[in-house]
Enzyme design. Sequence first.
Site, PDB file in Angstrom:
ATOM      1  N   LYS A   1       2.454  14.763  10.920  1.00 37.31           N
ATOM      2  CA  LYS A   1       2.217  15.608   9.745  1.00 37.31           C
ATOM      3  C   LYS A   1       0.771  16.077   9.782  1.00 37.31           C
ATOM      4  CE  LYS A   1       1.151  12.060   6.311  1.00 37.31           C
ATOM      5  NZ  LYS A   1       1.374  11.675   4.946  1.00 37.31           N
TER       6      LYS A   1
ATOM      7  N   ARG B   1       2.665   8.498  16.023  1.00 40.54           N
ATOM      8  CA  ARG B   1       3.771   7.541  16.014  1.00 40.54           C
ATOM      9  C   ARG B   1       5.043   8.214  15.482  1.00 40.54           C
ATOM     10  NH1 ARG B   1       0.688   2.365  13.388  1.00 40.54           N
ATOM     11  NH2 ARG B   1      -0.358   3.992  12.226  1.00 40.54           N
TER      12      ARG B   1
ATOM     13  N   CYS C   1       5.749   4.751   9.279  1.00 37.43           N
ATOM     14  CA  CYS C   1       6.341   4.021   8.149  1.00 37.43           C
ATOM     15  C   CYS C   1       7.825   4.290   7.927  1.00 37.43           C
ATOM     16  CB  CYS C   1       5.552   4.317   6.886  1.00 37.43           C
ATOM     17  SG  CYS C   1       3.885   3.639   6.957  1.00 37.43           S
TER      18      CYS C   1
ATOM     19  N   LEU D   1      -0.584   4.495   0.155  1.00 39.93           N
ATOM     20  CA  LEU D   1      -1.346   5.676   0.569  1.00 39.93           C
ATOM     21  C   LEU D   1      -0.564   6.507   1.582  1.00 39.93           C
ATOM     22  CD1 LEU D   1      -2.424   5.107   3.678  1.00 39.93           C
ATOM     23  CD2 LEU D   1      -4.115   3.723   2.512  1.00 39.93           C
TER      24      LEU D   1
ATOM     25  N   GLY E   1       8.751  11.477  10.575  1.00 37.55           N
ATOM     26  CA  GLY E   1       8.277  10.600  11.650  1.00 37.55           C
ATOM     27  C   GLY E   1       7.225   9.674  11.081  1.00 37.55           C
TER      28      GLY E   1
ATOM     29  N   GLU F   1       0.843  -1.198   0.000  1.00 39.06           N
ATOM     30  CA  GLU F   1       0.000   0.000   0.000  1.00 39.06           C
ATOM     31  C   GLU F   1       0.880   1.251   0.000  1.00 39.06           C
ATOM     32  OE1 GLU F   1      -3.322   0.400  -0.437  1.00 39.06           O
ATOM     33  OE2 GLU F   1      -2.508   2.406  -0.619  1.00 39.06           O
TER      34      GLU F   1
ATOM     35  N   GLU G   1      -0.971   8.910   4.906  1.00 41.68           N
ATOM     36  CA  GLU G   1      -1.906   9.345   5.943  1.00 41.68           C
ATOM     37  C   GLU G   1      -2.193  10.824   5.730  1.00 41.68           C
ATOM     38  OE1 GLU G   1      -0.755   8.353   9.971  1.00 41.68           O
ATOM     39  OE2 GLU G   1      -0.393   6.299   9.351  1.00 41.68           O
TER      40      GLU G   1
ATOM     41  N   ALA H   1      12.397  21.201   4.029  1.00 41.16           N
ATOM     42  CA  ALA H   1      13.263  21.037   5.201  1.00 41.16           C
ATOM     43  C   ALA H   1      12.402  21.173   6.455  1.00 41.16           C
ATOM     44  CB  ALA H   1      14.344  22.107   5.183  1.00 41.16           C
ATOM     45  N   GLY H   2      12.848  20.595   7.544  1.00 39.76           N
ATOM     46  CA  GLY H   2      12.059  20.686   8.767  1.00 39.76           C
ATOM     47  C   GLY H   2      12.734  19.983   9.930  1.00 39.76           C
TER      48      GLY H   2
HETATM   49  N1  LIG Z   1      -0.193   3.951   8.071  1.00 38.76           N
HETATM   50  C1  LIG Z   1       0.238   4.194   6.847  1.00 38.76           C
HETATM   51  O1  LIG Z   1       0.280   5.324   6.373  1.00 38.76           O
HETATM   52  C2  LIG Z   1       0.692   3.056   5.969  1.00 38.76           C
HETATM   53  C3  LIG Z   1       0.857   3.270   4.596  1.00 38.76           C
HETATM   54  C4  LIG Z   1       1.272   2.210   3.801  1.00 38.76           C
HETATM   55  C5  LIG Z   1       1.541   0.988   4.367  1.00 38.76           C
HETATM   56  N2  LIG Z   1       1.402   0.815   5.711  1.00 38.76           N
HETATM   57  C6  LIG Z   1       1.656  -0.504   6.278  1.00 38.76           C
HETATM   58  O2  LIG Z   1       0.402  -1.140   6.479  1.00 38.76           O
HETATM   59  C7  LIG Z   1       0.444  -1.954   7.664  1.00 38.76           C
HETATM   60  C8  LIG Z   1      -0.636  -1.512   8.634  1.00 38.76           C
HETATM   61  O3  LIG Z   1      -0.337  -0.207   9.053  1.00 38.76           O
HETATM   62  P1  LIG Z   1      -1.388   0.661   9.875  1.00 38.76           P
HETATM   63  O4  LIG Z   1      -0.798   2.007  10.026  1.00 38.76           O
HETATM   64  O5  LIG Z   1      -2.724   0.510   9.271  1.00 38.76           O
HETATM   65  O6  LIG Z   1      -1.362  -0.119  11.271  1.00 38.76           O
HETATM   66  P2  LIG Z   1      -2.311   0.118  12.537  1.00 38.76           P
HETATM   67  O7  LIG Z   1      -1.456  -0.125  13.715  1.00 38.76           O
HETATM   68  O8  LIG Z   1      -3.034   1.422  12.406  1.00 38.76           O
HETATM   69  O9  LIG Z   1      -3.419  -1.024  12.412  1.00 38.76           O
HETATM   70  C9  LIG Z   1      -3.145  -2.368  12.486  1.00 38.76           C
HETATM   71  C10 LIG Z   1      -4.404  -3.089  12.995  1.00 38.76           C
HETATM   72  O10 LIG Z   1      -4.180  -4.497  12.895  1.00 38.76           O
HETATM   73  C11 LIG Z   1      -4.808  -5.117  14.007  1.00 38.76           C
HETATM   74  N3  LIG Z   1      -4.236  -6.459  14.179  1.00 38.76           N
HETATM   75  C12 LIG Z   1      -3.001  -6.805  14.602  1.00 38.76           C
HETATM   76  N4  LIG Z   1      -2.856  -8.134  14.572  1.00 38.76           N
HETATM   77  C13 LIG Z   1      -4.026  -8.668  14.115  1.00 38.76           C
HETATM   78  C14 LIG Z   1      -4.487  -9.974  13.844  1.00 38.76           C
HETATM   79  N5  LIG Z   1      -3.702 -11.015  14.032  1.00 38.76           N
HETATM   80  N6  LIG Z   1      -5.752 -10.137  13.407  1.00 38.76           N
HETATM   81  C15 LIG Z   1      -6.562  -9.063  13.197  1.00 38.76           C
HETATM   82  N7  LIG Z   1      -6.168  -7.790  13.418  1.00 38.76           N
HETATM   83  C16 LIG Z   1      -4.916  -7.597  13.869  1.00 38.76           C
HETATM   84  C17 LIG Z   1      -4.536  -4.163  15.150  1.00 38.76           C
HETATM   85  O11 LIG Z   1      -5.420  -4.379  16.223  1.00 38.76           O
HETATM   86  C18 LIG Z   1      -4.731  -2.804  14.451  1.00 38.76           C
HETATM   87  O12 LIG Z   1      -6.074  -2.379  14.549  1.00 38.76           O
HETATM   88  C19 LIG Z   1       1.857  -1.837   8.201  1.00 38.76           C
HETATM   89  O13 LIG Z   1       2.644  -2.862   7.674  1.00 38.76           O
HETATM   90  C20 LIG Z   1       2.323  -0.498   7.630  1.00 38.76           C
HETATM   91  O14 LIG Z   1       3.722  -0.437   7.498  1.00 38.76           O
HETATM   92  C21 LIG Z   1       0.956   1.810   6.524  1.00 38.76           C
END
Ligand SMILES: NC(=O)c1ccc[n+]([C@@H]2O[C@H](COP(=O)([O-])OP(=O)(O)OC[C@H]3O[C@@H](n4cnc5c(N)ncnc54)[C@H](O)[C@@H]3O)[C@@H](O)[C@H]2O)c1
Length: 475
Positions: free
Chosen positions: A342, A349, A281, A167, A278, A165, A169, A273-274
């Site tokens: 941001k 986080r 990811c 996307l 954080g 993914e 945030e 710059a900043g």
């Molecule tokens: N946040 C971002 O902007 C973003 C963008 C691209 C990719 N990612 C990737 O996507 C993944 C998810 O990121 P996120 O920010 O959505 O995480 P998050 O911490 O917001 O959400 C993860 C969710 O998974 C649930 N979970 C954990 N173990 C589980 C299981 N065994 N069964 C069911 N649910 C379970 C947790 O309770 C939580 O609600 C990560 O690998 C991250 O690196 C995140």
Amino acid sequence: MKVTIIGAGYVGLVTSACLADIGNDVVCLDIDVNKIEFLNAGGVPIYEPGLQALLLANRQAGRLRFTSEADLAIAHGDLVFIATSTPEGEDGHADLKNVLAAAQSIGARMTGFTVVVTKSTVPVGTAEKVHVLLDDALHARGFATAHAGREEKGQPTFSVVSNPEFLKEGAAVADFMRPDRIVIGTTPDAAGVRALALMRQLYAPFNRHHERTLCMDLRSAEFTKYAANAMLATRISLMNELANLADKVGVDIERVRQGIGADPRIGFGFLYAGTGYGGSCFPKDVQALIRTADDCGQTLKVLQAVQETNHAQKSILLEKIEAYFGSELQGRTFAMWGLAFKPNTDDMREAPSRVLIRALIERGVRVQLHDPVAMEQAQQVLALDLADIADGAQRVSFYPQALNALNGADALVIMTEWTAYRSPDFAAIKQGLRHPIIFDGRNVYDPEVVGEAGLQYEGVGRRCALVHDKKELNI
Ligand SMILES: NC(=O)c1ccc[n+]([C@@H]2O[C@H](COP(=O)([O-])OP(=O)(O)OC[C@H]3O[C@@H](n4cnc5c(N)ncnc54)[C@H](O)[C@@H]3O)[C@@H](O)[C@H]2O)c1
């Protein structure tokens, strides 16, 4: 199509809402029972522009359900996405326990032909690990090991797909609905071909304008995500190093940003710059890629430098504050606008604000904080961050109105470039502060405009705009 999303976090919720919105029948599963109850009661556990309306509309239309019942969720989907968190493990590798637990849960329950999609950011080789787990789970259920592509009567079969993914945030719904690219990694066997056809069908509505799908092998798809984040983090750290040098040699980094961004080979994106990057990811993904390389006997020297620079950059405003007030800060009070890592998110986080707040509290300072949406999250994380500092949490206060946070403060610090801070009443800022100075960690303001309002200005890489006697510079 029938889709199951495992994980109701930033990625899982947005994926669920957007896939439901284009007509799919989506079930979203999370192990966090409270989160699911909250969602089912109409709540939205995160702030993401446009998400609340999408969740509401699609739940009302009956295309989106939330559950913590794995049996129900896994039985539902022909495509099952794993969107669980992959935090940094103790040794810096990505911690895969949530992804592997989700895979185990799928393996224990799947029926028919299931496309198991890793959407979480996972290191190269993870899809293969997921495949082995699924195979083992089927074996434990008394089925013959399901070789990819082989389907016997009553025998569940599967194919593992990597669909990272991209996307952002703060713009997640818009990014998901109008992706730059859709990366799909599959195996070259018959099951992989079948899975790719289903993935193409799922994503077809996003490709009406032009084809955005990039098909590749599993490992290349997994690597693409890390390479993208590594590239973006590198741009930020390089820009921050240039900004720090700009401060020393009398250059305005904002002018430079525009000068280099106009080059189409460079472009304007991710050149600000900043106070460092954080979020959930970049920090962990850069670290995980460094660890992957270590495992292969390679040192990623550029990324190590990116990480080091970013770490140091989180203290850049502290250095500027100490340069202005002296290193004895005990008893002072600082107002801070912007806490989230941001704008347009409540995600705290790895937010640089946390590093500065802790450093200030350690020095005996009080902080008066404002953020348009992240104050609740900030309250929770700061309680933990400051738990080891006697009366630390008591020296932190939150203000619903940004201007009220200034009252009695020595200076204003900007940590997140929310639009609400872009054009403030500088006269009111001056009136509220004991010392008329703004430390602008995101270069939001024009130093001249701030100066005209009778305020001093310290940005990142912008000293030239303020220092008229060039002898003050180190050249
Ligand atoms: N946040 C971002 O902007 C973003 C963008 C691209 C990719 N990612 C990737 O996507 C993944 C998810 O990121 P996120 O920010 O959505 O995480 P998050 O911490 O917001 O959400 C993860 C969710 O998974 C649930 N979970 C954990 N173990 C589980 C299981 N065994 N069964 C069911 N649910 C379970 C947790 O309770 C939580 O609600 C990560 O690998 C991250 O690196 C995140």
